[in-house]
Design an enzyme around this catalytic site. Structure first.
Site, PDB file in Angstrom:
ATOM      1  N   MET B   1      31.669 108.857  64.697  1.00 15.63           N
ATOM      2  CA  MET B   1      31.131 108.271  65.916  1.00 15.63           C
ATOM      3  C   MET B   1      32.208 108.003  66.948  1.00 15.63           C
ATOM      4  O   MET B   1      32.138 106.991  67.628  1.00 15.63           O
ATOM      5  CB  MET B   1      30.460 106.920  65.600  1.00 15.63           C
ATOM      6  CG  MET B   1      29.047 107.080  65.129  1.00 15.63           C
ATOM      7  SD  MET B   1      29.015 107.445  63.375  1.00 15.63           S
ATOM      8  CE  MET B   1      27.281 107.771  63.128  1.00 15.63           C
ATOM      9  N   PRO B   2      33.204 108.819  67.063  1.00 16.61           N
ATOM     10  CA  PRO B   2      34.239 108.402  68.007  1.00 16.61           C
ATOM     11  C   PRO B   2      33.806 108.582  69.460  1.00 16.61           C
ATOM     12  O   PRO B   2      33.003 109.455  69.805  1.00 16.61           O
ATOM     13  CB  PRO B   2      35.418 109.337  67.696  1.00 16.61           C
ATOM     14  CG  PRO B   2      35.106 109.949  66.387  1.00 16.61           C
ATOM     15  CD  PRO B   2      33.609 110.009  66.319  1.00 16.61           C
ATOM     16  N   TYR B   3      34.336 107.696  70.276  1.00 14.60           N
ATOM     17  CA  TYR B   3      34.204 107.746  71.726  1.00 14.60           C
ATOM     18  C   TYR B   3      35.624 107.682  72.272  1.00 14.60           C
ATOM     19  O   TYR B   3      36.406 106.809  71.879  1.00 14.60           O
ATOM     20  CB  TYR B   3      33.379 106.557  72.222  1.00 14.60           C
ATOM     21  CG  TYR B   3      33.533 106.274  73.698  1.00 14.60           C
ATOM     22  CD1 TYR B   3      32.734 106.908  74.650  1.00 14.60           C
ATOM     23  CD2 TYR B   3      34.476 105.360  74.146  1.00 14.60           C
ATOM     24  CE1 TYR B   3      32.888 106.646  76.002  1.00 14.60           C
ATOM     25  CE2 TYR B   3      34.642 105.091  75.494  1.00 14.60           C
ATOM     26  CZ  TYR B   3      33.846 105.733  76.418  1.00 14.60           C
ATOM     27  OH  TYR B   3      34.014 105.474  77.748  1.00 14.60           O
ATOM     28  N   HIS B  41      32.184 111.892  71.611  1.00 14.03           N
ATOM     29  CA  HIS B  41      32.004 111.889  73.060  1.00 14.03           C
ATOM     30  C   HIS B  41      33.354 111.656  73.721  1.00 14.03           C
ATOM     31  O   HIS B  41      34.104 110.768  73.324  1.00 14.03           O
ATOM     32  CB  HIS B  41      31.022 110.793  73.485  1.00 14.03           C
ATOM     33  CG  HIS B  41      29.619 111.027  73.050  1.00 14.03           C
ATOM     34  ND1 HIS B  41      28.623 111.379  73.926  1.00 14.03           N
ATOM     35  CD2 HIS B  41      29.033 110.983  71.833  1.00 14.03           C
ATOM     36  CE1 HIS B  41      27.482 111.535  73.269  1.00 14.03           C
ATOM     37  NE2 HIS B  41      27.702 111.297  71.990  1.00 14.03           N
TER      38      HIS B  41
END
Lengths: 72, 72, 72, 72, 72, 72
Positions: B1-3, B41
């Site tokens: 889930m990296p941003y 993202h």
């Protein structure tokens, strides 16, 4: 290594005011934390008044109502 | 889930350079952390040179002085 | 003058993986934009899995359901 | 004292939609956490589709391919 | 309506230093922009030295090498 | 592709309250903007009360003075 982000509404902030914010914060960080200013980055982000809300209302609407957010 | 948020000065970064940053970081995250790229993202935020300060000075002023921040 | 923030879930990212992210992104920025690495700051922020949501659900719950977000 | 930042792609979000986001989030924070709305700030940041990437690709390219990111 | 985020490495910043940063920045914003201090929020985020990189290296490693980032 | 960051003071927010914030915001984004929830990421960041200031004072001090920031 500080990084400082200032977010404020886009309401005619001048180039000189931005410079005063940048130099003032960099000096404060240097005075309080003894940080080398070469490592201090300050970023100013201006936000359209339609895109900022407080108390659940857009700042653009608050301004139309005469609420300025300025010192009295 | 990296941003991932990349903030840099608005100085003629091309669409292709942006694509290289996006694909390169997504690949790096996938290689190092084995993250599914569909969950990564990347957001690029360009900041006017009047709005970024380092060493207490606006980048717009540093550029006028010939300080480029580029590799030598 | 780039500043890069990486936000990811706190799930046993090692010191070495963090170093690989920092060096990899700094190199990418230098390759694509010719920026002096001395001006590139990378900040990694780890977020508890209770505090990250995607598709409306906490990652901690998704993990209990066997959804890993990893490459297959 | 909550501060909420919404980042989304710049794709014709209307002033009214922004107001619905601001009022809706402020109400949610007040309902769930009993916070005084006067202390809740909501900031909407619109990002050009060239500047947002997911799965390693620019959203501008994904849109050209017909990928909308909309509810089906 | 300014919001200011200060990010710095977690290296024994005291409660009093934090208060000096908060009061100093709030006063600066009020002096330069005439903003009502009740609307100015300052958030300090401390980052582990493993999680901050500059010049492609973790600050924890730079510290071991005797690089302090302090004023000389 | 929305990304939402909620910053609030670390004052005993429960796992269930976090879930309500995550699901509520994701639903709001879906209702107002018709975004596919699979693309909506919500991140909650809790900030120590020593590290948040408003009106130039630390929230930890405001709390000692009986100022709660709660709905009346």
């Amino acid at each position: 290594m500080p990084y400082i982000k200032i977010e404020l509404t886009r309401e005619n902030v001048t180039k000189q005011q931005k410079q005063l914010l940048i130099s003032g914060i960099t000096k404060l960080i240097s005075d309080v934390l003894e940080k080398d200013p070469a490592l201090t980055h300050v970023v100013i982000q201006e936000i359209d008044t339609d895109n900022w809300g407080v108390s659940g209302e857009q700042v653009s609407i608050l301004r139309e109502k005469g609420i300025t957010g300025k010192l009295k």
